[in-house]
Write an enzyme that holds these catalytic residues in place. Sequence first.
Site, PDB file in Angstrom:
ATOM      1  N   HIS A  79      45.728 -36.608  54.298  1.00  0.00           N
ATOM      2  CA  HIS A  79      45.938 -38.035  53.963  1.00  0.00           C
ATOM      3  C   HIS A  79      46.361 -38.202  52.508  1.00  0.00           C
ATOM      4  O   HIS A  79      45.961 -37.451  51.622  1.00  0.00           O
ATOM      5  CB  HIS A  79      44.706 -38.876  54.299  1.00  0.00           C
ATOM      6  CG  HIS A  79      43.451 -38.543  53.544  1.00  0.00           C
ATOM      7  ND1 HIS A  79      43.130 -39.112  52.336  1.00  0.00           N
ATOM      8  CD2 HIS A  79      42.415 -37.722  53.851  1.00  0.00           C
ATOM      9  CE1 HIS A  79      41.957 -38.672  51.931  1.00  0.00           C
ATOM     10  NE2 HIS A  79      41.502 -37.810  52.824  1.00  0.00           N
ATOM     11  N   ASP A  81      46.042 -41.194  50.688  1.00  0.00           N
ATOM     12  CA  ASP A  81      45.284 -42.150  49.883  1.00  0.00           C
ATOM     13  C   ASP A  81      44.073 -41.516  49.225  1.00  0.00           C
ATOM     14  O   ASP A  81      43.579 -40.473  49.659  1.00  0.00           O
ATOM     15  CB  ASP A  81      44.844 -43.349  50.736  1.00  0.00           C
ATOM     16  CG  ASP A  81      43.863 -42.971  51.837  1.00  0.00           C
ATOM     17  OD1 ASP A  81      44.086 -41.936  52.496  1.00  0.00           O
ATOM     18  OD2 ASP A  81      42.883 -43.725  52.041  1.00  0.00           O
ATOM     19  N   ASP A 142      40.717 -34.853  47.250  1.00  0.00           N
ATOM     20  CA  ASP A 142      40.539 -35.456  48.562  1.00  0.00           C
ATOM     21  C   ASP A 142      41.595 -36.563  48.701  1.00  0.00           C
ATOM     22  O   ASP A 142      41.372 -37.677  48.260  1.00  0.00           O
ATOM     23  CB  ASP A 142      39.124 -36.025  48.676  1.00  0.00           C
ATOM     24  CG  ASP A 142      38.834 -36.707  49.990  1.00  0.00           C
ATOM     25  OD1 ASP A 142      39.584 -36.491  50.942  1.00  0.00           O
ATOM     26  OD2 ASP A 142      37.852 -37.469  50.043  1.00  0.00           O
ATOM     27  N   GLU A 176      43.222 -43.191  55.176  1.00  0.00           N
ATOM     28  CA  GLU A 176      42.116 -42.464  55.801  1.00  0.00           C
ATOM     29  C   GLU A 176      40.784 -42.880  55.200  1.00  0.00           C
ATOM     30  O   GLU A 176      39.775 -42.996  55.908  1.00  0.00           O
ATOM     31  CB  GLU A 176      42.334 -40.954  55.633  1.00  0.00           C
ATOM     32  CG  GLU A 176      41.369 -40.084  56.434  1.00  0.00           C
ATOM     33  CD  GLU A 176      40.102 -39.673  55.693  1.00  0.00           C
ATOM     34  OE1 GLU A 176      39.238 -39.030  56.315  1.00  0.00           O
ATOM     35  OE2 GLU A 176      39.964 -40.001  54.493  1.00  0.00           O
ATOM     36  N   ASP A 199      41.254 -30.990  55.085  1.00  0.00           N
ATOM     37  CA  ASP A 199      40.532 -32.054  54.395  1.00  0.00           C
ATOM     38  C   ASP A 199      39.072 -31.687  54.153  1.00  0.00           C
ATOM     39  O   ASP A 199      38.237 -32.555  53.931  1.00  0.00           O
ATOM     40  CB  ASP A 199      40.630 -33.353  55.228  1.00  0.00           C
ATOM     41  CG  ASP A 199      40.216 -34.596  54.463  1.00  0.00           C
ATOM     42  OD1 ASP A 199      40.184 -34.560  53.220  1.00  0.00           O
ATOM     43  OD2 ASP A 199      39.909 -35.613  55.119  1.00  0.00           O
ATOM     44  N   HIS A 381      35.296 -38.374  45.837  1.00  0.00           N
ATOM     45  CA  HIS A 381      35.059 -39.800  45.572  1.00  0.00           C
ATOM     46  C   HIS A 381      34.374 -40.056  44.228  1.00  0.00           C
ATOM     47  O   HIS A 381      33.777 -41.114  44.038  1.00  0.00           O
ATOM     48  CB  HIS A 381      34.229 -40.458  46.688  1.00  0.00           C
ATOM     49  CG  HIS A 381      34.868 -40.408  48.041  1.00  0.00           C
ATOM     50  ND1 HIS A 381      34.467 -41.208  49.081  1.00  0.00           N
ATOM     51  CD2 HIS A 381      35.885 -39.666  48.529  1.00  0.00           C
ATOM     52  CE1 HIS A 381      35.204 -40.955  50.160  1.00  0.00           C
ATOM     53  NE2 HIS A 381      36.083 -40.004  49.839  1.00  0.00           N
TER      54      HIS A 381
END
Length: 426
Positions: A79, A81, A142, A176, A199, A381
């Site tokens: 992904h 994003d 990520d 995602e 991922d 994150h």
Amino acid sequence: MTDTVLDRFLRYVVIDTQSDPASSTQPTTGKQKDLGRVLVDELLKIGLADAHLDEHGYVYATIPANSDKAVPVICFCSHMDTAPDFSGTDVKPQIVRNYAGGDINLPGDTGRVIRVSDHPELQNQIGNDIVTTDGTTLLGADDKAGLAEIMAAAAMLVGNPDIRHGTIKILFTPDEEVGRGVNKVDLKKLGADFAYTMDGETAGHIEDETFSADGVEISISGVAIHPGFAKGRMENAIKIAGAIIDRLPRDIAPETTEGQQGFIHPTGVTGSMEKASLSFIIRDFTDKGLTEKETMLEAIVKEVMAVYPGSTYRFEVKEQYRNMKVVLDRHPEIVDNAIEAVRRAGMTPVRGSIRGGTDGSRLSFMGLPCPNIFAGGHAFHSPLEWVSRQDMEKAVKTIVELARVWEERAESASRQSGFMRRASGH
């Protein structure tokens, strides 16, 4: 433009692609297409003539087969994003070359330190090159590590025709991180039989199990009245919401669970005296466990509401994704081939579960069985996110070996089929 996996990764992370859960568009942010256009341009330069970005923000491309065997069509997916949890704007990647061990200080925010005590995987990275941010943004490993790995592997496969493989599809998705990564994907156009998301985290890890996930929205309507005349009449929706949160079991929370344990997690509270709303995510590895936790949560709500007879509530459950193991267990060759590829790439395969989900969770239930392979990133994150060059290189090798394994095993499957036909007299 250079083409190592590290070079690609450093190019991608400086492009802001943060998704937005509050947006109703697809993709949720137009800036995700900025990276999509870069990827398409690079895919075209590699020689993948059908590479394109569609109106919904998906990138599709095909590596044509160079084998005459009937190899299943496999897809590699990542992904584009980054998570809304922390800023992805103006990322300044830092490289700690030949990491000598110890904590890593982040120069943009001296209060942020990647500590070995919190990130024990750093102990396996001595001598490697570690990429971090300056501490003011997340890194975006990520899943831009996954993007870079798939791109580098595609270039390697195209540039080395002696590596035999079937048709390989590439899919890069938006959104995602806000749970909409496959909402508009065109699986018919993609044309894959099986897929792998790149991922995951630690090198060598393959995950064929995820949480099952639901969201719960609770709306409370209280009794509003002027506070000067409120005795015996006011039922404050904010206090009702607070009482619900206060009664949540302490041992069924993200901060107190691990392994195969699920949780109930409040993610948002808004309110006034008259109305309040609570948002929850519920996670478990089984549907039964998911249902039990939702029943428990509603029982808490009913218990609180009994004290407020003039107030009402609405309890709405929304399915998010389901444990992909249910689907993958029907196709054991998908994970078996990945295990062999990891082994050939020089690692000890580790099969495990994700305390979360990937695009592969929903893809599996949409008819495209899709486990998850490591991409090498850690501390997703957060501004403490990091990845090593060497682990990304191992992921590239794993992709290439996986393409090779599918081609090789297609031959043995054909021979076995012929043997069975001869044995039965046909």
